[in-house]
Design a protein around this motif. Structure first.
Motif: not given
Length: 260
Positions: A1-3, A6-9, A11-15
């Motif tokens: 994801m980092l490549r 895709v940031t943590y923020t 990813f958290a929104e997708l979750l």
């Protein structure tokens, strides 16, 4: 994801979307839509976010995007149907234009699957993705035994979502439900040499693909022979995968082999 940025923020929104979608579809009471408050209670997602996410377009489907479903169908016809193959699993090179090859041409192949999509558009996209090549005689050769783009991140990501979803659903069903389990087995060793891994990789590529081609041929025959009513259609995914990485150093242990 980092490549892929895709940031943590992000990813958290997708979750959040996933949790809200599953709660809404699978945790209803008496088959009635749940309130924002109930979904917030179930998921831990703030009620404002629940309301916003539910107001957006419908949930993500597990099926493949239309363009990829079309591509998979087209490759299946090329692999299994006359006059496009010598025998099932042995696709013929096709004349690019119907003016040269008639029905047995790439134009004819696309026309058999859809009258609404121009063959030239499909050909250009497949050349970009590495699915086909054109030789000096203007014949189109299939370069893969399944619709697995060699290039094109979006297409690969669509397959990633589809395969991961169905594999995880099979595993979760086997873990939590009491009915007949889905087939989900694997073989694993931890003391192989790099040369042995290479040999196994080649065997999986060759023999595994033949197994999948056989399932594909059977599914194509059954789909044509046993047509279900519109409200009784079911989809399937049959998968096979291979993965390797260095074994972490440990105290000397004998080789292990098992299936689960």
């Amino acid at each position: 994801m980092l490549r892929k940025g895709v940031t943590y923020t992000g990813f958290a929104e997708l979750l959040k979307e996933v949790f809200v979608d599953v709660a809404e579809r699978e945790f209803r009471l008496d088959d009635k839509p749940s309130s924002d408050s109930r979904i917030s209670l179930l998921t831990g997602v703030h009620r404002k976010d629940v309301r916003r996410l539910r107001a957006q377009a419908g949930g993500h489907e597990a099926s493949l995007p239309k363009v990829i479903s079309f591509g998979a169908h087209l490759v299946s016809v090329w692999l299994n149907s006359s006059p496009f193959c010598e025998q099932p699993g042995r696709p013929l090179p096709l004349a690019r234009l119907a003016s040269n090859g008639g029905e047995c041409s790439f134009d004819g192949l696309v026309a058999q699957v859809s009258k609404d999509i121009r063959a030239r558009v499909v050909l250009d996209e497949w050349l970009r993705l590495g699915i086909v090549r054109i030789d000096e005689q203007d014949q189109v050769h299939l370069e893969t035994m399944a619709f697995i783009p060699q290039r094109g991140f979006d297409e690969k990501a669509a397959y990633f979502r589809h395969n991961l979803h169905d594999h995880a659903c099979a595993a979760v069903y086997n873990l939590t439900e009491g009915g007949e389990p889905f087939f989900e087995r694997s073989v694993h060793y931890d003391s192989l040499s790099p040369a042995a891994v290479t040999q196994l990789r080649e065997a999986v590529n060759a023999d595994g693909m033949q197994v999948l081609i056989g399932f594909n041929q059977l599914a194509a025959e059954l789909e044509e022979r046993d047509i279900p009513p519109p409200d009784a259609k079911q989809r399937i995914t049959i998968g096979l995968y291979f993965y390797t990485e260095p074994t972490p150093p440990t105290v000397d242990n004998p080789s292990t082999a098992s299936s689960s």
